[in-house]
Write an enzyme that holds these catalytic residues in place. Structure first.
Site, PDB file in Angstrom:
ATOM      1  N   GLY A 232       0.817  -1.200   0.000  1.00  0.00           N
ATOM      2  CA  GLY A 232       0.000   0.000   0.000  1.00  0.00           C
ATOM      3  C   GLY A 232       0.852   1.251   0.000  1.00  0.00           C
ATOM      4  O   GLY A 232       2.080   1.201  -0.077  1.00  0.00           O
ATOM      5  N   ARG A 234       3.070   4.189   1.090  1.00  0.00           N
ATOM      6  CA  ARG A 234       4.061   4.374   2.149  1.00  0.00           C
ATOM      7  C   ARG A 234       4.307   3.107   2.970  1.00  0.00           C
ATOM      8  O   ARG A 234       4.673   3.159   4.133  1.00  0.00           O
ATOM      9  CB  ARG A 234       3.643   5.510   3.088  1.00  0.00           C
ATOM     10  CG  ARG A 234       3.445   6.856   2.427  1.00  0.00           C
ATOM     11  CD  ARG A 234       4.739   7.356   1.836  1.00  0.00           C
ATOM     12  NE  ARG A 234       4.610   8.736   1.349  1.00  0.00           N
ATOM     13  CZ  ARG A 234       5.550   9.402   0.703  1.00  0.00           C
ATOM     14  NH1 ARG A 234       6.702   8.796   0.437  1.00  0.00           N
ATOM     15  NH2 ARG A 234       5.371  10.630   0.300  1.00  0.00           N
ATOM     16  N   HIS A 273      13.466   9.366  -3.957  1.00  0.00           N
ATOM     17  CA  HIS A 273      13.798   8.057  -4.532  1.00  0.00           C
ATOM     18  C   HIS A 273      15.210   8.071  -5.112  1.00  0.00           C
ATOM     19  O   HIS A 273      15.985   7.132  -4.912  1.00  0.00           O
ATOM     20  CB  HIS A 273      12.789   7.692  -5.622  1.00  0.00           C
ATOM     21  CG  HIS A 273      11.536   7.066  -5.103  1.00  0.00           C
ATOM     22  ND1 HIS A 273      11.154   5.788  -5.418  1.00  0.00           N
ATOM     23  CD2 HIS A 273      10.576   7.539  -4.275  1.00  0.00           C
ATOM     24  CE1 HIS A 273      10.011   5.500  -4.819  1.00  0.00           C
ATOM     25  NE2 HIS A 273       9.638   6.551  -4.122  1.00  0.00           N
TER      26      HIS A 273
END
Length: 402
Positions: A232, A234, A273
C-alpha cells in the site's frame, strides 16, 4: 581449502552489549554471533577476536597449527590478548602478496575505508576473498579481482551491498560463488527475515562455528529472476524493491511516473527516490516496458506497475464508458497480456513494484472502481509469471510466493 567461521558478527558482536533494540533482544542462543574471525585450513587466522581459542574448541578445531594471524580492520578498545603459541597479528601491505609455508598465498586488497581485504589462494588452487566490516575493494577496474572468479567471498553484505555489486561488475563474483555474509550487526532482524534478505542478494549466513569447503556450491542461493513487490501507500515497497538489487551492478531504474512538470510534491517524491538509490544506477522514464524486458542487459527495477496501468488506461480511453465498451477494454486486456508475456520471456533479472489497493475503501466513482479492478487483474497476471511475490506491510515483507 576449508574455512571455519569462529565468529560471524560485527566487531562488537551480536547482540551488542547493553543494546535494547529488538534485533539484539532476539539474537540469543544459536542466533548470537561473536565478532567475525575465520580460520583457514587450521593454519591461517583472519582477524583475532576475544575468545578465539574457545570458539575454535567449540567448533572442534584448534589454533595450535596457526602459522599466521592477519588483521583486516582497526580494533577498538583494549588490545586483544594473543593466546599462547599464536604468532603476533600482522597485516599485509596493500598490493603485496605473501606466500606462507603451508602453501597458501595471501594478497592484500586495498579498500575504500580503513582496513585491508585478503585474497587467499589455497594449495588446491581454490580462491576466497575476505573483506573487513564497512569496506569495499578500491580500484577494481585495474586490479586482479577481475582476472579470476572467487569460489567464496566473505564480506559485509548488509552494511556494504555495493561491495558485492562491484565484485559482480568485474566478474570476481559469479553465479557459483558462495557469498557469505559476515560482520553481521543488528541492522537486519535475525531469523527468516535475515535469510530472505540475504538470499535475494544471492548470499547466505551460517552459524558461528560452521566449517565450509571452498568450492562446494550446493548451498549457493538462487536469485529469483522475476520478483513482484506489492504494498500500500508508504508501506516501504519501493525500499524493499531497491534493497533486492543494491548488491547488483549497473541496475536500470525504470520510472513509469514521468516528471510531471510543475507538480512540486511529485518532484519531492522523485528526488527522495533518487537520493536513496546507489549512484551507479541509471534511470529511464518510460512506460514502454516490453522492449526493455525483451533485450539483454543489467537488472531492471520497474517502479511502478500502477502508474504503467494509468498510462495504458489513458491510451485506450478507459475513462470514457462508451470507448471502454467499444474496444477500450479489449485493448487494455491486450496490453496486459503483452506485458505479462514479456515478463515471462525476459532473460533479465527484474523487480517490479505495484500498489495493492483492493483491500482499501471502495472508490466512490465508476472510474475509480474500474482502475481498482484492472490493477487487481494486472497484479494477478504479473504475479503468475514471477518466481517470487512479496507483500510489504508496515515495512515488513511477507512472502506470498517463492
Amino acid at each position: 581449502m576449508e574455512v571455519t567461521l569462529l565468529g560471524t558478527g560485527a566487531p562488537a558482536g551480536l547482540p551488542r552489549p547493553d543494546c535494547p533494540c529488538a534485533a539484539c533482544a532476539a539474537s540469543l542462543g544459536v542466533a548470537a554471533r561473536a565478532a567475525t574471525a575465520v580460520l583457514v585450513d587450521g593454519s591461517l587466522l583472519l582477524d583475532l577476536t576475544p575468545g578465539a581459542a574457545f570458539a575454535a574448541a567449540r567448533a572442534g578445531r584448534s589454533l595450535a597449527g596457526v602459522r599466521q594471524v592477519l588483521l583486516s580492520h582497526p580494533h577498538d578498545g583494549p588490545p586483544v590478548e594473543v593466546p599462547a603459541g599464536l604468532p603476533q597479528p600482522g597485516r599485509v601491505p596493500d598490493g603485496r602478496e605473501w606466500t606462507l609455508l603451508t602453501g597458501h598465498r595471501v594478497r592484500a586488497v586495498a579498500m575504500d575505508a580503513p582496513g585491508t581485504g585478503y585474497a587467499v589462494t589455497g594449495p588446491d588452487g581454490q580462491r576466497l576473498l575476505y573483506l573487513p566490516p564497512g569496506g569495499a575493494p578500491a580500484g577494481l577496474e585495474d586490479g586482479a579481482e577481475s582476472a579470476e572468479r572467487y569460489a567464496m567471498v566473505l564480506l559485509d553484505v548488509v552494511g556494504r551491498p555495493d561491495a558485492l555489486a562491484k565484485l559482480r561488475a568485474v566478474g570476481a563474483v559469479g553465479p557459483t560463488t558462495d557469498v557469505l555474509a559476515v560482520h553481521l550487526d543488528h541492522d537486519v532482524p535475525p531469523g527468516p527475515e535475515s535469510r530472505r534478505r540475504l538470499a535475494a542478494a544471492g548470499a547466505r549466513a551460517v552459524p558461528d562455528g560452521s566449517t565450509l569447503t571452498v568450492g562446494a556450491y550446493e548451498d549457493v542461493p538462487d536469485v529469483p529472476r522475476r520478483t513482484l513487490v506489492l504494498g500500500g501507500a508508504r508501506s516501504g515497497k519501493s525500499v524493499e524493491a531497491e534493497r533486492r538489487l543494491e548488491s547488483f551492478p549497473g541496475v536500470l531504474y525504470v520510472a513509469t511516473g514521468g516528471s510531471r512538470g510543475g507538480d512540486t510534491e511529485w518532484a519531492e517524491r522523485v528526488l527522495a527516490h533518487r537520493e536513496r538509490r546507489p549512484g551507479s544506477w541509471r534511470t529511464a522514464e518510460t512506460c514502454d516496458l516490453v522492449p526493455l524486458l525483451g533485450t539483454d542487459g543489467p537488472a531492471l527495477l520497474i517502479d511502478c506497475l500502477s502508474l504503467w496501468l494509468t498510462d495504458a488506461m489513458d491510451a485506450v480511453g478507459a475513462w470514457d464508458d462508451a470507448v471502454w465498451a467499444d474496444g477500450g477494454e479489449r485493448a487494455l486486456r491486450s496490453r496486459v497480456v503483452g506485458l505479462a508475456a514479456a515478463v515471462r520471456e525476459t532473460r533479465r533479472t527484474v523487480v517490479l513494484v505495484s500498489n495493492e489497493v483492493g483491500s482499501g475503501i471502495v472508490p466512490a466513482t465508476a472510474s475509480g472502481r474500474r482502475y481498482r479492478d484492472e490493477l487487481g487483474r494486472l497484479n494477478a497476471a504479473i504475479a503468475a509469471e514471477c518466481e517470487q511475490v512479496v507483500l510489504v506491510v508496515a515495512g515488513q515483507a511477507v512472502v506470498l510466493r517463492g
